[in-house]
Design a protein around this motif. Structure first.
Motif, PDB file in Angstrom:
ATOM      1  N   UNK A  47       0.835  -1.210   0.000  1.00 43.31           N
ATOM      2  CA  UNK A  47       0.000   0.000   0.000  1.00 43.31           C
ATOM      3  C   UNK A  47       0.870   1.261   0.000  1.00 43.31           C
ATOM      4  N   UNK A  48       2.003   1.174   0.686  1.00 45.61           N
ATOM      5  CA  UNK A  48       2.899   2.329   0.773  1.00 45.61           C
ATOM      6  C   UNK A  48       3.954   2.354  -0.322  1.00 45.61           C
ATOM      7  N   UNK A  49       3.952   1.339  -1.205  1.00 50.39           N
ATOM      8  CA  UNK A  49       4.992   1.255  -2.233  1.00 50.39           C
ATOM      9  C   UNK A  49       4.465   1.511  -3.637  1.00 50.39           C
ATOM     10  N   UNK A  50       3.158   1.739  -3.774  1.00 45.54           N
ATOM     11  CA  UNK A  50       2.577   1.996  -5.090  1.00 45.54           C
ATOM     12  C   UNK A  50       1.421   2.978  -4.959  1.00 45.54           C
ATOM     13  N   UNK A  51       1.144   3.689  -6.050  1.00 43.60           N
ATOM     14  CA  UNK A  51      -0.021   4.566  -6.100  1.00 43.60           C
ATOM     15  C   UNK A  51      -1.117   3.981  -6.972  1.00 43.60           C
ATOM     16  N   UNK A 100      -4.295   2.421  -8.035  1.00 45.24           N
ATOM     17  CA  UNK A 100      -5.529   2.227  -7.270  1.00 45.24           C
ATOM     18  C   UNK A 100      -6.019   0.779  -7.262  1.00 45.24           C
ATOM     19  N   UNK A 101      -5.782   0.049  -8.342  1.00 43.91           N
ATOM     20  CA  UNK A 101      -6.246  -1.343  -8.417  1.00 43.91           C
ATOM     21  C   UNK A 101      -5.518  -2.206  -7.397  1.00 43.91           C
ATOM     22  N   UNK A 102      -4.196  -2.065  -7.330  1.00 46.78           N
ATOM     23  CA  UNK A 102      -3.415  -2.855  -6.384  1.00 46.78           C
ATOM     24  C   UNK A 102      -3.694  -2.415  -4.954  1.00 46.78           C
ATOM     25  N   UNK A 103      -3.799  -1.115  -4.730  1.00 55.02           N
ATOM     26  CA  UNK A 103      -4.085  -0.616  -3.383  1.00 55.02           C
ATOM     27  C   UNK A 103      -5.460  -1.077  -2.901  1.00 55.02           C
ATOM     28  N   UNK A 104      -6.436  -1.138  -3.812  1.00 55.42           N
ATOM     29  CA  UNK A 104      -7.774  -1.606  -3.445  1.00 55.42           C
ATOM     30  C   UNK A 104      -7.743  -3.090  -3.084  1.00 55.42           C
ATOM     31  N   UNK A 105      -7.034  -3.891  -3.877  1.00 55.73           N
ATOM     32  CA  UNK A 105      -6.907  -5.315  -3.576  1.00 55.73           C
ATOM     33  C   UNK A 105      -6.203  -5.508  -2.234  1.00 55.73           C
ATOM     34  N   UNK A 106      -5.107  -4.785  -2.025  1.00 58.26           N
ATOM     35  CA  UNK A 106      -4.357  -4.914  -0.775  1.00 58.26           C
ATOM     36  C   UNK A 106      -5.231  -4.537   0.423  1.00 58.26           C
ATOM     37  N   UNK A 107      -6.022  -3.477   0.271  1.00 57.69           N
ATOM     38  CA  UNK A 107      -6.917  -3.060   1.355  1.00 57.69           C
ATOM     39  C   UNK A 107      -7.946  -4.152   1.656  1.00 57.69           C
ATOM     40  N   UNK A 108      -8.544  -4.697   0.609  1.00 52.41           N
ATOM     41  CA  UNK A 108      -9.556  -5.742   0.795  1.00 52.41           C
ATOM     42  C   UNK A 108      -8.966  -6.971   1.486  1.00 52.41           C
ATOM     43  N   UNK A 109      -7.780  -7.382   1.051  1.00 50.99           N
ATOM     44  CA  UNK A 109      -7.148  -8.553   1.653  1.00 50.99           C
ATOM     45  C   UNK A 109      -6.798  -8.274   3.110  1.00 50.99           C
ATOM     46  N   UNK A 110      -6.228  -7.096   3.378  1.00 49.12           N
ATOM     47  CA  UNK A 110      -5.841  -6.764   4.749  1.00 49.12           C
ATOM     48  C   UNK A 110      -7.051  -6.735   5.680  1.00 49.12           C
ATOM     49  N   UNK A 111      -8.135  -6.099   5.245  1.00 47.30           N
ATOM     50  CA  UNK A 111      -9.317  -5.999   6.097  1.00 47.30           C
ATOM     51  C   UNK A 111      -9.977  -7.357   6.313  1.00 47.30           C
TER      52      UNK A 111
END
Length: 207
Positions: free
Chosen positions: A65-69, A71-82
């Motif tokens: 999340x802190x290594x890319x901007x 949005x697709x990857x950040x959204x996936x990472x957020x969903x997996x983390x939550x």
């Protein structure tokens, strides 16, 4: 704010207790008895091991999340983390409810008959888990390289998680836990396909 969080935690704990009690045929009456799985059961082993497995997925997701901007990857990472943080809380909550230890002297996945398998190296305790070196490398990358590395690591992580969840679906005796495991299998298989598509879009193979 603090009071609201405390109430939410108590409600969640009550929901966990109620679901497991009902699943075991218990009720809210004074004579109801919660049938507790043994410490070496598949139910306890899965709860302990998957909690550890999930924690690394959460860690990797926060790193990318802190290594890319993107949005697709950040959204996936957020969903997996939550999702995996919430599931981890349920698994640890059941161990608390059952009065069972969160750590076992047995090797990981002994409950699946895999206790004699060679131990993972450099922090990779179970199949699919990243090594400490792989986590450090992910933390050094940025942009497209970080995205590809994360998607590859998480694909392997999900495959290991699916294998373990299938083990619980076949072996666990607590119905609510078995259903959670079945849901994990379906969700993570879907995400594996999604990540394959995301890698293809970035001109990269899975491995």
């Amino acid at each position: 704010m603090v009071a609201g969080a405390a109430v939410t935690a108590l409600v969640a704990a009550g929901a966990i207790s109620y679901a497991v009690a009902e699943d075991h045929g218990g009720g809210s009456g004074a004579g109801s008895v919660l049938r507790v799985p043994a410490a070496d059961s598949a139910d306890a082993g899965f709860a302990r091991d998957m909690a550890v497995h999930h924690q690394q997925a959460v860690e990797m997701s926060y790193i990318v999340r802190d290594r890319t901007r993107d949005p697709e990857v950040r959204r996936l990472a957020y969903d997996i983390a939550q999702t995996q943080a919430n599931q981890r809380g349920m698994l640890l909550g059941w161990l608390d409810l059952w009065g069972l230890p969160k750590v076992s002297a047995d090797p990981p996945m002994t409950w699946m008959g895999m206790g004699d398998a060679p131990a993972g190296k450099d922090g990779a305790l179970m199949p699919g888990m990243a090594t400490n070196a792989e986590l450090r490398e992910l933390g050094r990358l940025s942009g497209r390289k970080a995205e590809i590395d994360y998607l590859r690591l998480m694909t392997a992580h999900h495959r290991g998680g699916v294998h373990m969840a299938e083990g619980c679906a076949a072996r666990c005796s607590v119905g609510v836990e078995r259903r959670l495991a079945q849901g994990m299998v379906q969700a993570q298989r879907s995400e594996i396909q999604l990540m394959a598509d995301m890698l293809k879009k970035r001109g990269a193979a899975i491995s």
